[in-house]
Motif scaffolding. Structure first.
Motif, PDB file in Angstrom:
ATOM      1  N   ARG A   1      -3.874   3.685  -6.108  1.00  0.00           N
ATOM      2  CA  ARG A   1      -4.640   3.558  -4.867  1.00  0.00           C
ATOM      3  C   ARG A   1      -5.607   4.735  -4.779  1.00  0.00           C
ATOM      4  O   ARG A   1      -5.221   5.883  -5.035  1.00  0.00           O
ATOM      5  CB  ARG A   1      -3.713   3.556  -3.649  1.00  0.00           C
ATOM      6  N   ASP A   2      -6.840   4.455  -4.375  1.00  0.00           N
ATOM      7  CA  ASP A   2      -7.842   5.515  -4.264  1.00  0.00           C
ATOM      8  C   ASP A   2      -7.382   6.636  -3.341  1.00  0.00           C
ATOM      9  O   ASP A   2      -7.590   7.806  -3.619  1.00  0.00           O
ATOM     10  CB  ASP A   2      -9.175   4.951  -3.759  1.00  0.00           C
TER      11      ASP A   2
ATOM     12  N   GLU B   1       0.819  -1.207   0.000  1.00  0.00           N
ATOM     13  CA  GLU B   1       0.000   0.000   0.000  1.00  0.00           C
ATOM     14  C   GLU B   1       0.858   1.265   0.000  1.00  0.00           C
ATOM     15  O   GLU B   1       0.399   2.328  -0.386  1.00  0.00           O
ATOM     16  CB  GLU B   1      -0.966   0.007   1.194  1.00  0.00           C
TER      17      GLU B   1
ATOM     18  N   ASN C   1       2.948  -4.350  -6.020  1.00  0.00           N
ATOM     19  CA  ASN C   1       1.777  -4.959  -6.665  1.00  0.00           C
ATOM     20  C   ASN C   1       2.068  -5.345  -8.107  1.00  0.00           C
ATOM     21  O   ASN C   1       1.528  -6.325  -8.615  1.00  0.00           O
ATOM     22  CB  ASN C   1       0.580  -4.015  -6.588  1.00  0.00           C
TER      23      ASN C   1
ATOM     24  N   PRO D   1       3.623   0.906  -4.461  1.00  0.00           N
ATOM     25  CA  PRO D   1       2.793   0.267  -5.480  1.00  0.00           C
ATOM     26  C   PRO D   1       3.526  -0.684  -6.419  1.00  0.00           C
ATOM     27  O   PRO D   1       2.929  -1.599  -6.968  1.00  0.00           O
ATOM     28  CB  PRO D   1       2.199   1.438  -6.258  1.00  0.00           C
TER      29      PRO D   1
END
Length: 101
Positions: free
Chosen positions: A94-95, A43, A49, A46
């Protein structure tokens, strides 16, 4: 440190990669601070991911005959990913990190 504006202070974020370990040898200039990330923090980083996506979708559960076959598979996986920018965006965005203007 020479590229930091006069009077400013830079913070460099580091993941846990071995080459990011100082080992007591690195002399950090006074106008720079190092901020190590927690051991596993996708988180906050990134790209973690992105690596997970490549492992899960392109590189896992395979047996490679040679070193060159591994390198070729990694290059093919990477090239497939970079040819799909919207995929990278969906994996790494990410939002909470969005800037609303």
């Amino acid at each position: 440190s020479r590229h930091v504006a006069p009077g400013a202070h830079a913070v460099i974020t580091l993941d846990g990669a071995g080459w990011h370990q100082t080992g007591g040898k690195l002399q950090v200039p006074e106008n720079i601070s190092l901020l190590p990330l927690p051991p596993y923090s996708p988180e906050l980083n990134p790209v973690e991911n992105v690596w997970q996506f490549l492992r899960q979708n392109q590189l896992s559960n395979r047996v490679y005959e040679t070193y060159d076959a591994i390198v070729d598979a990694c290059c093919d996986a990477w090239n497939a990913l970079i040819n799909d920018p919207s995929r990278i965006t969906s994996i790494a965005t990410r939002d909470y990190a969005q800037v609303n203007r």
